[in-house]
Scaffold this motif. Structure first.
Motif, PDB file in Angstrom:
ATOM      1  N   LEU A   1       0.777  -1.171   0.072  1.00  0.00           N
ATOM      2  CA  LEU A   1      -0.069  -0.178  -0.133  1.00  0.00           C
ATOM      3  C   LEU A   1       0.779   1.312  -0.203  1.00  0.00           C
ATOM      4  CD1 LEU A   1      -2.683   1.341   0.118  1.00  0.00           C
ATOM      5  CD2 LEU A   1      -2.358   1.182   2.749  1.00  0.00           C
ATOM      6  N   VAL A   2       2.052   1.151   0.592  1.00  0.00           N
ATOM      7  CA  VAL A   2       2.851   2.430   0.898  1.00  0.00           C
ATOM      8  C   VAL A   2       3.409   2.909  -0.602  1.00  0.00           C
ATOM      9  CG1 VAL A   2       5.108   3.210   1.495  1.00  0.00           C
ATOM     10  CG2 VAL A   2       3.539   1.889   3.044  1.00  0.00           C
ATOM     11  N   ASP A   3       3.492   1.760  -1.453  1.00  0.00           N
ATOM     12  CA  ASP A   3       4.045   1.933  -2.868  1.00  0.00           C
ATOM     13  C   ASP A   3       2.789   2.763  -3.783  1.00  0.00           C
ATOM     14  OD1 ASP A   3       6.659   0.816  -2.642  1.00  0.00           O
ATOM     15  OD2 ASP A   3       5.802  -1.226  -3.163  1.00  0.00           O
ATOM     16  N   CYS A   4       1.757   2.397  -3.272  1.00  0.00           N
ATOM     17  CA  CYS A   4       0.561   2.875  -3.906  1.00  0.00           C
ATOM     18  C   CYS A   4       0.428   4.270  -3.340  1.00  0.00           C
ATOM     19  CB  CYS A   4      -0.888   2.228  -3.581  1.00  0.00           C
ATOM     20  SG  CYS A   4      -0.916   0.609  -4.295  1.00  0.00           S
ATOM     21  N   ILE A   5       0.762   4.820  -2.121  1.00  0.00           N
ATOM     22  CA  ILE A   5       0.566   6.185  -1.661  1.00  0.00           C
ATOM     23  C   ILE A   5       1.601   6.947  -2.233  1.00  0.00           C
ATOM     24  CG2 ILE A   5       0.872   7.408   0.465  1.00  0.00           C
ATOM     25  CD1 ILE A   5      -0.414   5.038   2.042  1.00  0.00           C
ATOM     26  N   ARG A   6       2.802   6.317  -2.615  1.00  0.00           N
ATOM     27  CA  ARG A   6       3.924   7.236  -3.234  1.00  0.00           C
ATOM     28  C   ARG A   6       3.594   7.612  -4.642  1.00  0.00           C
ATOM     29  NH1 ARG A   6       8.999   3.853  -0.250  1.00  0.00           N
ATOM     30  NH2 ARG A   6       9.064   4.888   1.515  1.00  0.00           N
ATOM     31  N   THR A   7       2.800   6.958  -5.275  1.00  0.00           N
ATOM     32  CA  THR A   7       2.259   7.358  -6.515  1.00  0.00           C
ATOM     33  C   THR A   7       1.570   8.780  -6.467  1.00  0.00           C
ATOM     34  OG1 THR A   7       0.212   6.160  -6.648  1.00  0.00           O
ATOM     35  CG2 THR A   7       2.212   4.995  -7.577  1.00  0.00           C
ATOM     36  N   ARG A   8       0.860   8.837  -5.231  1.00  0.00           N
ATOM     37  CA  ARG A   8       0.327  10.148  -5.093  1.00  0.00           C
ATOM     38  C   ARG A   8       1.077  11.182  -4.436  1.00  0.00           C
ATOM     39  NH1 ARG A   8      -1.238  14.340  -4.481  1.00  0.00           N
ATOM     40  NH2 ARG A   8      -3.102  15.255  -4.148  1.00  0.00           N
ATOM     41  N   TRP A   9       1.809  10.765  -3.349  1.00  0.00           N
ATOM     42  CA  TRP A   9       2.751  11.634  -2.682  1.00  0.00           C
ATOM     43  C   TRP A   9       4.111  11.082  -2.455  1.00  0.00           C
ATOM     44  CZ3 TRP A   9      -1.933  10.249  -0.623  1.00  0.00           C
ATOM     45  CH2 TRP A   9      -3.158  11.316  -0.416  1.00  0.00           C
ATOM     46  N   PRO A  10       5.004  11.248  -3.900  1.00  0.00           N
ATOM     47  CA  PRO A  10       6.478  10.848  -3.813  1.00  0.00           C
ATOM     48  C   PRO A  10       7.186  10.902  -2.481  1.00  0.00           C
ATOM     49  CG  PRO A  10       5.775  12.079  -5.616  1.00  0.00           C
ATOM     50  CD  PRO A  10       4.664  12.284  -4.642  1.00  0.00           C
ATOM     51  N   ARG A  11       7.879   9.811  -2.200  1.00  0.00           N
ATOM     52  CA  ARG A  11       8.760   9.998  -0.989  1.00  0.00           C
ATOM     53  C   ARG A  11       7.909   9.990   0.387  1.00  0.00           C
ATOM     54  NH1 ARG A  11      11.317  14.908  -0.912  1.00  0.00           N
ATOM     55  NH2 ARG A  11      13.099  14.123   0.475  1.00  0.00           N
ATOM     56  N   ALA A  12       6.859   9.818   0.363  1.00  0.00           N
ATOM     57  CA  ALA A  12       5.903   9.706   1.454  1.00  0.00           C
ATOM     58  C   ALA A  12       6.689   8.608   2.403  1.00  0.00           C
ATOM     59  CB  ALA A  12       4.491   9.317   1.180  1.00  0.00           C
ATOM     60  N   VAL A  13       6.541   8.671   3.649  1.00  0.00           N
ATOM     61  CA  VAL A  13       6.836   7.731   4.695  1.00  0.00           C
ATOM     62  C   VAL A  13       5.635   7.398   5.705  1.00  0.00           C
ATOM     63  CG1 VAL A  13       8.357   7.277   6.956  1.00  0.00           C
ATOM     64  CG2 VAL A  13       9.235   8.745   4.773  1.00  0.00           C
ATOM     65  N   CYS A  14       5.373   6.269   5.672  1.00  0.00           N
ATOM     66  CA  CYS A  14       4.192   5.672   6.299  1.00  0.00           C
ATOM     67  C   CYS A  14       4.619   4.757   7.675  1.00  0.00           C
ATOM     68  CB  CYS A  14       3.309   4.815   5.457  1.00  0.00           C
ATOM     69  SG  CYS A  14       2.662   5.891   4.017  1.00  0.00           S
ATOM     70  N   ASN A  15       3.550   5.092   8.557  1.00  0.00           N
ATOM     71  CA  ASN A  15       3.661   4.448  10.031  1.00  0.00           C
ATOM     72  C   ASN A  15       2.303   4.012  10.335  1.00  0.00           C
ATOM     73  OD1 ASN A  15       6.131   6.227  10.072  1.00  0.00           O
ATOM     74  ND2 ASN A  15       6.550   4.605  11.033  1.00  0.00           N
ATOM     75  N   TRP A  16       1.939   2.900  10.819  1.00  0.00           N
ATOM     76  CA  TRP A  16       1.026   2.347  11.637  1.00  0.00           C
ATOM     77  C   TRP A  16       1.156   1.607  12.820  1.00  0.00           C
ATOM     78  CZ3 TRP A  16       2.865   0.971   6.661  1.00  0.00           C
ATOM     79  CH2 TRP A  16       3.463  -0.196   6.492  1.00  0.00           C
ATOM     80  N   VAL A  17      -0.025   1.240  13.348  1.00  0.00           N
ATOM     81  CA  VAL A  17      -0.088   0.454  14.640  1.00  0.00           C
ATOM     82  C   VAL A  17      -0.898  -1.100  14.297  1.00  0.00           C
ATOM     83  CG1 VAL A  17      -0.650  -0.056  17.027  1.00  0.00           C
ATOM     84  CG2 VAL A  17       0.055   2.375  16.273  1.00  0.00           C
ATOM     85  N   GLY A  18       0.119  -2.076  14.695  1.00  0.00           N
ATOM     86  CA  GLY A  18      -0.522  -3.436  14.317  1.00  0.00           C
ATOM     87  C   GLY A  18      -0.207  -3.933  12.897  1.00  0.00           C
ATOM     88  N   ASP A  19      -1.094  -4.915  12.427  1.00  0.00           N
ATOM     89  CA  ASP A  19      -0.685  -5.695  11.162  1.00  0.00           C
ATOM     90  C   ASP A  19      -0.640  -4.804   9.861  1.00  0.00           C
ATOM     91  OD1 ASP A  19      -0.762  -7.973  12.496  1.00  0.00           O
ATOM     92  OD2 ASP A  19      -2.871  -8.295  12.116  1.00  0.00           O
ATOM     93  N   PRO A  20       0.153  -4.951   9.046  1.00  0.00           N
ATOM     94  CA  PRO A  20       0.149  -4.018   7.821  1.00  0.00           C
ATOM     95  C   PRO A  20      -1.105  -3.987   7.080  1.00  0.00           C
ATOM     96  CG  PRO A  20       1.538  -6.035   7.606  1.00  0.00           C
ATOM     97  CD  PRO A  20       1.219  -6.095   9.217  1.00  0.00           C
ATOM     98  N   PRO A  21      -1.322  -2.983   6.612  1.00  0.00           N
ATOM     99  CA  PRO A  21      -2.492  -2.956   5.611  1.00  0.00           C
ATOM    100  C   PRO A  21      -2.318  -3.779   4.429  1.00  0.00           C
ATOM    101  CG  PRO A  21      -0.970  -0.766   5.362  1.00  0.00           C
ATOM    102  CD  PRO A  21      -0.692  -1.459   6.379  1.00  0.00           C
ATOM    103  N   SER A  22      -3.513  -4.540   4.189  1.00  0.00           N
ATOM    104  CA  SER A  22      -3.289  -5.407   2.886  1.00  0.00           C
ATOM    105  C   SER A  22      -3.862  -4.796   2.091  1.00  0.00           C
ATOM    106  CB  SER A  22      -3.780  -6.786   3.558  1.00  0.00           C
ATOM    107  OG  SER A  22      -3.855  -7.525   2.308  1.00  0.00           O
ATOM    108  N   ILE A  23      -3.704  -5.115   0.705  1.00  0.00           N
ATOM    109  CA  ILE A  23      -4.435  -4.658  -0.227  1.00  0.00           C
ATOM    110  C   ILE A  23      -4.866  -5.853  -1.313  1.00  0.00           C
ATOM    111  CG2 ILE A  23      -3.555  -2.269  -0.681  1.00  0.00           C
ATOM    112  CD1 ILE A  23      -1.517  -3.114  -2.738  1.00  0.00           C
ATOM    113  N   VAL A  24      -4.713  -7.056  -0.635  1.00  0.00           N
ATOM    114  CA  VAL A  24      -5.089  -8.063  -1.296  1.00  0.00           C
ATOM    115  C   VAL A  24      -6.107  -8.871  -0.405  1.00  0.00           C
ATOM    116  CG1 VAL A  24      -2.898  -8.794  -2.816  1.00  0.00           C
ATOM    117  CG2 VAL A  24      -3.031  -9.724  -0.345  1.00  0.00           C
TER     118      VAL A  24
END
Length: 669
Positions: free
Chosen positions: A646-669
């Motif tokens: 998902l971070v790769d998808c976010i970076r197509t909108r905001w290049p070089r974005a750094v992402c953090n979350w709590v718990g399991d990683p977000p799943s796109i499948v």
């Protein structure tokens, strides 16, 4: 005078109906008596008797005509039908076709006549009965009952040819039973899990593209459309979408479980209505349902509708166009308010196991089957892809932008020889991002990347999910970001490489003129020396060119840091462990969708040191992103980053974005 004449006629009628005519008043005793003691009538008496009979006949005829006219007027009043039931002029194609329109015309008085053409009003009218002549009494009564709402049907049939075309367009000529089962067993329902109750839950693979698109619009209604506007004016969000909400108008709480059932239901109906009218070019919406879901559900309690529909659908299998034609019924609406009410009444049908398929069919018919085929680059392929039955990009684009185009770039691309491939033609309400762009398989245009609302359907190789923000300011651009967007869009418009990131010299000169870039002659010649211009080289030239000359060189070298929150929703129900209330130490499996909150940090861009470090890294790896923007490494990361697709998808909108979350990683499948 008229009253006196009416009274005289009434008296004449009463006199004519007596068994024996009353004797005229006489001042003298009767003189002439006939045989058997009966008086012999004089010529004067006979003449008066004849006059009374003529007057009585005339009076009876006049009174009957008056009562007939009154009965027809009363019938026209009783049979008055609102446009929402019969369709009137603006809903001619709904209901029961030509017969339904004739019924509507009869009920609204267009075809009501006193002659034999339509109604033959006999003496039974005086008893309150209305019959239709010509042996069509039953049909006439059915028309009356339809207009009163007794026999409201679910719409008209498709022709067999249209049904076959629709079925083959969606599933192809050789569809497996597994794919049909996936699409025949997915309703449009909210999650029963309290923490994800704002989301639509998916149990079957395949229809995720339909559910994700609806989910994106539902979030728009829940987060950004005031509740009172959504209830009063179903089409108001389209007007609301033309402006940005202030920060005070945005959702201030991240408690996404706080929405009431009524609010969610209204958001769902509003979303469906908006999507269907979007597919119908904001002129019409077609609502599809099934004939076996008879109109009795309309009068049932909400708690009983689901049970009634579930029972009605037992054993139903649609495996061909002819089978679809037998059970499919459609209504067409040109009024958004009327369509909203109809969808609200029939929402239980869309919650049923056939809901996702019915909504897809509604969208395709709203667009028009011929228009859908004209939108597509390859009309011979099925919209539901084999072998896994996933929704194609054409389905997702249809629901997001109203056209079943196969591509996600802006505008259309000229392939030469008069051949074009079509992309997205206008800005959209909710957008689209895809993992495939980060893998260099496609290029998502600015229309989908920068929608009116900060909500995006996210595509992977096999699934669709939804990404969204609670604050519209996440899409705000500063001066240099806006300049970049302008130049990038002009460059993409000249890019005929299918997303390769390079343009011709002629196209490059057009970009320079459109964007008012004053490159030095030697730099211009250098860029054009190879016969084509690569975005990464052009980008470096812009970074070195001062803002006063149309470039992006900033004396500070900084853009400012952006920090914001995004939420990711995956509707696929997954078994997770949850502590039992009775025994907190005992973990029990629970089926629920997944909702993840991400903190996104976008560092300052374009400092000379970072840019040169990135150029060296890109030259060594040979990797560029699909938009032609080099993925810049972090020189000094403010916080440790986490990675997921998902971070790769976010970076197509905001290049070089750094992402953090709590718990399991977000799943796109």
């Amino acid at each position: 005078m008229a009253d006196q004449e009416e009274e005289d006629l009434r008296m004449a009628l009463r006199m004519s109906m007596q068994h024996e005519p009353p004797e005229p008043k006489r001042s003298k005793p009767r003189e002439n008596v006939g045989p058997a003691g009966l008086p012999e009538e004089s010529p004067e008496v006979k003449n008066r008797k004849l006059q009374r009979e003529l007057m009585a006949a005339a009076a009876e005829k006049r009174m009957m005509a008056g009562k007939n006219a009154a009965a027809v007027a009363a019938a026209g009043s009783v049979l008055k039908v609102e446009k929402s039931v019969v369709g009137a002029k603006e809903e001619k194609s709904g209901g029961a076709g030509v017969g339904g329109q004739k019924c509507a015309d009869d009920c609204t008085g267009k075809n009501v006549k006193l002659g034999k053409e339509v109604l033959n009003v006999e003496k039974s009218v005086l008893g309150g009965k209305l019959e239709k002549s010509g042996g069509a009494g039953a049909r006439g009564q059915k028309c009356v009952d339809d207009c009163k709402g007794k026999n409201v049907k679910l719409g008209k049939e498709l022709s067999l040819a249209d049904a076959n075309m629709l079925f083959s367009m969606v599933f192809g000529v050789e569809v497996t039973k597994d794919i049909l089962a996936q699409w025949s067993n997915q309703g449009i329902r909210f999650s029963p899990d309290p923490e994800t109750s704002m989301g639509l839950v998916q149990h079957e693979g395949g229809p995720c593209g339909v559910l994700a698109a609806i989910q994106a619009f539902v979030l728009k209604y829940l987060l950004f459309v005031p509740e009172e506007l959504g209830k009063v004016e179903p089409n108001m969000p389209q007007n609301l979408g033309s402006r940005r909400l202030s920060k005070s108008e945005c959702v201030t709480s991240d408690n996404l479980a706080s929405f009431t059932e009524d609010r969610k239901s209204s958001a769902l109906v509003g979303s469906m209505c908006e999507i269907l009218f979007l597919c119908g070019s904001n002129k019409r919406a077609v609502v599809a349902t099934l004939s076996i879901l008879d109109s009795n559900i309309e009068g049932s309690e909400d708690c009983l509708k689901d049970d009634i529909i579930t029972k009605a659908l037992e054993g139903l299998s649609i495996e061909s166009g002819s089978a679809l034609q037998k059970v499919l019924r459609i209504n067409t609406y040109t009024s958004q308010a009327i369509a909203f009410k109809r969808l609200k009444v029939m929402i239980s049908a869309f919650r049923s196991r056939m809901g996702a398929m019915l909504f897809l069919i509604s969208a395709l018919l709203s667009r028009g089957l011929d228009s859908v085929q004209a939108d597509r680059d390859d009309p011979g392929q099925s919209l539901v892809t084999a072998p896994f039955g996933h929704a194609s990009q054409e389905i997702v684009n249809l629901l997001l932008c109203g056209q079943a185009v196969a591509n996600v770039f802006d505008g259309r691309m000229d392939l030469g020889g008069g051949l074009f491939v079509k992309g997205i033609s206008t800005i959209v309400e909710v957008g689209f991002l895809t993992l495939l762009e980060s893998l260099n398989f496609c290029k998502v245009g600015q229309y989908l990347k920068c929608p009116k609302w900060p909500i995006w359907v996210v595509g992977s190789e096999s699934h669709y999910t939804v990404l969204f923000a609670l604050d519209t300011t996440v899409q705000d651009e500063n001066e240099l970001e806006g300049r970049e967007t302008q130049i990038r869009r002009a460059f993409d418009a000249q890019d005929q490489s299918g997303g390769g990131g390079f343009i011709s010299v002629e196209g490059f000169r057009q970009v320079v003129r459109e964007t008012s870039i004053n490159l030095p002659a030697e730099k211009l010649d250098h860029l054009c020396s190879t016969g084509f211009i690569v975005w990464s080289e052009f980008w470096q030239a812009l970074l070195d060119l001062d803002k006063s000359l149309g470039g992006l060189k900033d004396s500070t070298g900084l853009m400012g840091k952006k920090v914001f929150d995004l939420y990711h929703f995956n509707g696929i129900a997954k078994s997770v462990l949850n502590g039992s209330l009775a025994n907190p130490e005992r973990e029990t499996p629970m089926q629920r969708p997944r909702l993840t909150k991400l903190r996104v940090s976008v560092p300052p861009r374009w400092t000379p040191e970072e840019f040169m470090a990135d150029v060296a890294l890109s030259s060594g790896s040979g990797g560029n992103d699909p938009c032609g923007k080099d993925t810049v490494i972090e020189v000094a990361k403010p916080e440790p980053s986490q990675h997921a697709p998902l971070v790769d998808c976010i970076r197509t909108r905001w290049p070089r974005a750094v992402c953090n979350w709590v718990g399991d990683p977000p799943s796109i499948v």
